[in-house]
Design a protein around this motif. Structure first.
Motif, PDB file in Angstrom:
ATOM      1  N   SER A  43       0.872  -1.204   0.199  1.00 50.64           N
ATOM      2  CA  SER A  43       0.018  -0.025   0.146  1.00 50.64           C
ATOM      3  C   SER A  43       0.655   1.198   0.018  1.00 50.64           C
ATOM      4  CB  SER A  43      -0.999   0.092   1.261  1.00 50.64           C
ATOM      5  OG  SER A  43      -1.598   1.157   1.315  1.00 50.64           O
ATOM      6  N   GLN A  44       0.288   2.236  -0.583  1.00 53.75           N
ATOM      7  CA  GLN A  44       0.863   3.650  -0.774  1.00 53.75           C
ATOM      8  C   GLN A  44       1.141   4.485   0.681  1.00 53.75           C
ATOM      9  OE1 GLN A  44       2.962   4.560  -2.990  1.00 53.75           O
ATOM     10  NE2 GLN A  44       2.019   3.023  -4.491  1.00 53.75           N
ATOM     11  N   ASN A  45       0.181   3.842   1.544  1.00 51.26           N
ATOM     12  CA  ASN A  45      -0.080   4.348   3.250  1.00 51.26           C
ATOM     13  C   ASN A  45       1.269   4.204   3.769  1.00 51.26           C
ATOM     14  OD1 ASN A  45      -2.556   4.964   2.061  1.00 51.26           O
ATOM     15  ND2 ASN A  45      -3.521   3.297   2.970  1.00 51.26           N
ATOM     16  N   ARG A  46       2.126   3.139   3.510  1.00 54.88           N
ATOM     17  CA  ARG A  46       3.251   3.039   4.250  1.00 54.88           C
ATOM     18  C   ARG A  46       2.932   2.323   5.773  1.00 54.88           C
ATOM     19  NH1 ARG A  46       7.613   3.070   0.934  1.00 54.88           N
ATOM     20  NH2 ARG A  46       7.579   5.022  -0.233  1.00 54.88           N
ATOM     21  N   ASN A  47       1.782   1.517   5.602  1.00 54.25           N
ATOM     22  CA  ASN A  47       1.140   0.847   6.926  1.00 54.25           C
ATOM     23  C   ASN A  47       2.131  -0.462   7.075  1.00 54.25           C
ATOM     24  OD1 ASN A  47       0.214  -0.815   8.683  1.00 54.25           O
ATOM     25  ND2 ASN A  47      -2.215   0.021   8.188  1.00 54.25           N
ATOM     26  N   GLU A  48       2.711  -0.596   8.066  1.00 58.28           N
ATOM     27  CA  GLU A  48       3.368  -1.856   8.022  1.00 58.28           C
ATOM     28  C   GLU A  48       2.886  -3.105   8.037  1.00 58.28           C
ATOM     29  OE1 GLU A  48       6.973  -3.957   9.805  1.00 58.28           O
ATOM     30  OE2 GLU A  48       6.727  -1.756   9.600  1.00 58.28           O
ATOM     31  N   ASN A  49       1.630  -3.293   8.234  1.00 59.64           N
ATOM     32  CA  ASN A  49       0.566  -4.548   7.764  1.00 59.64           C
ATOM     33  C   ASN A  49       0.434  -4.508   6.356  1.00 59.64           C
ATOM     34  OD1 ASN A  49       0.566  -5.476  10.570  1.00 59.64           O
ATOM     35  ND2 ASN A  49      -1.524  -4.043  10.992  1.00 59.64           N
ATOM     36  N   GLU A  50       0.670  -3.603   5.593  1.00 57.85           N
ATOM     37  CA  GLU A  50       0.354  -3.335   4.263  1.00 57.85           C
ATOM     38  C   GLU A  50       1.763  -3.363   3.251  1.00 57.85           C
ATOM     39  OE1 GLU A  50      -2.850  -0.754   3.098  1.00 57.85           O
ATOM     40  OE2 GLU A  50      -3.881  -1.218   4.813  1.00 57.85           O
ATOM     41  N   SER A  51       2.859  -3.638   3.956  1.00 55.80           N
ATOM     42  CA  SER A  51       4.094  -3.658   3.166  1.00 55.80           C
ATOM     43  C   SER A  51       4.014  -4.614   2.100  1.00 55.80           C
ATOM     44  CB  SER A  51       5.033  -4.079   3.983  1.00 55.80           C
ATOM     45  OG  SER A  51       5.311  -2.824   5.080  1.00 55.80           O
ATOM     46  N   GLY A  52       4.746  -4.488   1.097  1.00 59.75           N
ATOM     47  CA  GLY A  52       4.612  -5.437  -0.217  1.00 59.75           C
ATOM     48  C   GLY A  52       5.737  -6.418  -0.023  1.00 59.75           C
ATOM     49  N   LEU A  53       5.548  -7.638  -0.743  1.00 60.36           N
ATOM     50  CA  LEU A  53       6.468  -8.660  -0.548  1.00 60.36           C
ATOM     51  C   LEU A  53       7.936  -8.407  -0.523  1.00 60.36           C
ATOM     52  CD1 LEU A  53       4.536 -11.566  -2.511  1.00 60.36           C
ATOM     53  CD2 LEU A  53       4.157 -10.948   0.051  1.00 60.36           C
ATOM     54  N   LEU A  54       8.477  -7.642  -1.461  1.00 61.91           N
ATOM     55  CA  LEU A  54       9.805  -7.084  -1.665  1.00 61.91           C
ATOM     56  C   LEU A  54      10.422  -6.499  -0.526  1.00 61.91           C
ATOM     57  CD1 LEU A  54      12.335  -7.730  -3.104  1.00 61.91           C
ATOM     58  CD2 LEU A  54      11.824  -5.867  -4.447  1.00 61.91           C
ATOM     59  N   THR A  55       9.318  -5.573   0.119  1.00 56.10           N
ATOM     60  CA  THR A  55       9.767  -4.607   1.166  1.00 56.10           C
ATOM     61  C   THR A  55       9.923  -5.344   2.407  1.00 56.10           C
ATOM     62  OG1 THR A  55       8.379  -2.787   0.138  1.00 56.10           O
ATOM     63  CG2 THR A  55       8.799  -2.568   2.440  1.00 56.10           C
ATOM     64  N   ARG A  56       8.850  -6.422   2.531  1.00 53.97           N
ATOM     65  CA  ARG A  56       9.151  -7.314   3.814  1.00 53.97           C
ATOM     66  C   ARG A  56      10.538  -8.115   3.717  1.00 53.97           C
ATOM     67  NH1 ARG A  56       3.669  -8.748   5.971  1.00 53.97           N
ATOM     68  NH2 ARG A  56       2.227  -7.220   5.009  1.00 53.97           N
ATOM     69  N   ALA A  57      10.656  -8.660   2.394  1.00 56.16           N
ATOM     70  CA  ALA A  57      11.823  -9.320   2.265  1.00 56.16           C
ATOM     71  C   ALA A  57      13.103  -8.463   2.508  1.00 56.16           C
ATOM     72  CB  ALA A  57      12.131  -9.748   1.042  1.00 56.16           C
ATOM     73  N   ILE A  58      13.260  -7.413   2.078  1.00 58.63           N
ATOM     74  CA  ILE A  58      14.446  -6.485   2.562  1.00 58.63           C
ATOM     75  C   ILE A  58      14.446  -6.186   3.935  1.00 58.63           C
ATOM     76  CG2 ILE A  58      15.281  -4.007   2.359  1.00 58.63           C
ATOM     77  CD1 ILE A  58      15.674  -5.574  -0.391  1.00 58.63           C
ATOM     78  N   LYS A  59      13.354  -6.023   4.615  1.00 61.90           N
ATOM     79  CA  LYS A  59      13.317  -5.703   6.179  1.00 61.90           C
ATOM     80  C   LYS A  59      13.896  -6.961   6.752  1.00 61.90           C
ATOM     81  CE  LYS A  59      10.539  -4.451  10.163  1.00 61.90           C
ATOM     82  NZ  LYS A  59       9.008  -4.143  10.302  1.00 61.90           N
ATOM     83  N   GLU A  60      13.394  -8.151   6.362  1.00 64.09           N
ATOM     84  CA  GLU A  60      13.996  -9.294   7.010  1.00 64.09           C
ATOM     85  C   GLU A  60      15.366  -9.621   6.780  1.00 64.09           C
ATOM     86  OE1 GLU A  60      12.945 -14.046   7.415  1.00 64.09           O
ATOM     87  OE2 GLU A  60      11.375 -12.781   6.710  1.00 64.09           O
ATOM     88  N   ILE A  61      15.886  -9.476   5.837  1.00 64.75           N
ATOM     89  CA  ILE A  61      17.406  -9.575   5.302  1.00 64.75           C
ATOM     90  C   ILE A  61      18.187  -8.464   6.194  1.00 64.75           C
ATOM     91  CG2 ILE A  61      19.117  -9.144   3.524  1.00 64.75           C
ATOM     92  CD1 ILE A  61      17.170 -10.314   1.425  1.00 64.75           C
ATOM     93  N   PHE A  62      17.746  -7.335   6.320  1.00 65.50           N
ATOM     94  CA  PHE A  62      18.512  -6.319   7.027  1.00 65.50           C
ATOM     95  C   PHE A  62      18.285  -6.652   8.569  1.00 65.50           C
ATOM     96  CE2 PHE A  62      18.413  -3.493   3.486  1.00 65.50           C
ATOM     97  CZ  PHE A  62      19.717  -3.162   3.380  1.00 65.50           C
ATOM     98  N   GLN A  63      17.349  -7.187   8.941  1.00 67.56           N
ATOM     99  CA  GLN A  63      17.207  -7.657  10.248  1.00 67.56           C
ATOM    100  C   GLN A  63      18.087  -8.926  10.661  1.00 67.56           C
ATOM    101  OE1 GLN A  63      12.854  -8.521  10.984  1.00 67.56           O
ATOM    102  NE2 GLN A  63      12.544  -6.648  11.741  1.00 67.56           N
ATOM    103  N   ARG A  64      18.257  -9.848   9.804  1.00 67.20           N
ATOM    104  CA  ARG A  64      19.121 -10.866   9.878  1.00 67.20           C
ATOM    105  C   ARG A  64      20.611 -10.362   9.854  1.00 67.20           C
ATOM    106  NH1 ARG A  64      17.014 -16.288   7.153  1.00 67.20           N
ATOM    107  NH2 ARG A  64      15.071 -16.246   8.056  1.00 67.20           N
ATOM    108  N   ILE A  65      21.138  -9.318   9.146  1.00 67.01           N
ATOM    109  CA  ILE A  65      22.231  -9.129   9.064  1.00 67.01           C
ATOM    110  C   ILE A  65      23.049  -8.001   9.953  1.00 67.01           C
ATOM    111  CG2 ILE A  65      22.635  -9.896   6.649  1.00 67.01           C
ATOM    112  CD1 ILE A  65      22.906  -7.002   5.606  1.00 67.01           C
ATOM    113  N   GLU A  66      21.789  -7.698  10.705  1.00 71.80           N
ATOM    114  CA  GLU A  66      22.259  -6.349  11.621  1.00 71.80           C
ATOM    115  C   GLU A  66      23.462  -6.593  12.525  1.00 71.80           C
ATOM    116  OE1 GLU A  66      19.646  -3.611  14.644  1.00 71.80           O
ATOM    117  OE2 GLU A  66      18.711  -5.501  14.084  1.00 71.80           O
ATOM    118  N   PHE A  67      23.560  -7.832  13.022  1.00 71.82           N
ATOM    119  CA  PHE A  67      24.543  -8.109  13.743  1.00 71.82           C
ATOM    120  C   PHE A  67      25.892  -8.788  13.185  1.00 71.82           C
ATOM    121  CE2 PHE A  67      20.616  -7.501  16.526  1.00 71.82           C
ATOM    122  CZ  PHE A  67      21.110  -6.540  17.138  1.00 71.82           C
ATOM    123  N   ASN A  68      25.713  -8.801  11.799  1.00 71.45           N
ATOM    124  CA  ASN A  68      26.832  -9.754  11.165  1.00 71.45           C
ATOM    125  C   ASN A  68      27.168  -8.642  10.209  1.00 71.45           C
ATOM    126  OD1 ASN A  68      28.213 -11.361   9.621  1.00 71.45           O
ATOM    127  ND2 ASN A  68      26.901 -12.999   9.770  1.00 71.45           N
TER     128      ASN A  68
END
Length: 169
Positions: A43-68
């Motif tokens: 969604s264009q609203n930038r609501n966390e629950n309405e994030s697209g699949l690629l946006t969620r994937a990027i977020k998860e990748i950065f969470q995993r590499i945050e300490f590495n």
């Protein structure tokens, strides 16, 4: 289905595979106005629950590499239009690229290497958003240069995310 459910059931395992040197691919295809952009960006609203699949994937990748700090993330965005490849993150006024393949053609060149493709390092979700916005603006400029209003309908947009282990590079 909700984007959250689709992400959990379809994409979490491929994202995990990236950290074990396995490639992953998401393909969105369908008719114009069929929901591909919504699946990708959300969604264009930038609501966390309405994030697209690629946006969620990027977020998860950065969470995993945050300490590495051994990993880096890069993005490349390009489009294929009339059998030509255009780098959408290039600062070049003529972003047309060539391919390094056996037959020199885009057809049947699934192992082709795109020469000179810009791979921009991104360090967080905000830099990802900025790179994506830059590429969308460049795509609009390219369509204006061609004088074509419906370039989106006649081209293929490819967003590639690279997870690289700095130690093994």
């Amino acid at each position: 289905y909700s984007l959250d459910l689709i992400y959990q059931q379809i994409l979490q395992n491929p994202i995990n595979d990236l950290f074990y040197k396995k490639n992953s691919c998401m393909i969105f295809f369908g008719p114009t106005l069929g929901g591909k952009s919504y699946l990708l960006r959300g969604s264009q609203n930038r609501n966390e629950n309405e994030s697209g699949l690629l946006t969620r994937a990027i977020k998860e990748i950065f969470q995993r590499i945050e300490f590495n700090s051994n990993f880096s993330v890069k993005i490349a965005v390009y489009q294929i239009y009339l059998n030509k490849i255009y780098d959408l993150l290039s600062n070049d006024k003529n972003p047309q690229l060539s391919i390094d393949s056996k037959d020199g053609e885009l057809n049947n060149s699934y192992n082709a290497n795109i020469l000179g493709l810009t791979k921009k390092e991104i360090k967080n979700g905000n830099e990802y958003d900025m790179a994506l916005r830059e590429s969308i603006n460049n795509r609009k400029n390219l369509s204006q240069a061609f004088g074509i209003n419906d370039i989106k309908k006649k081209s293929h947009l490819i967003i590639s995310i690279y997870l690289e282990n700095k130690i093994e590079s």
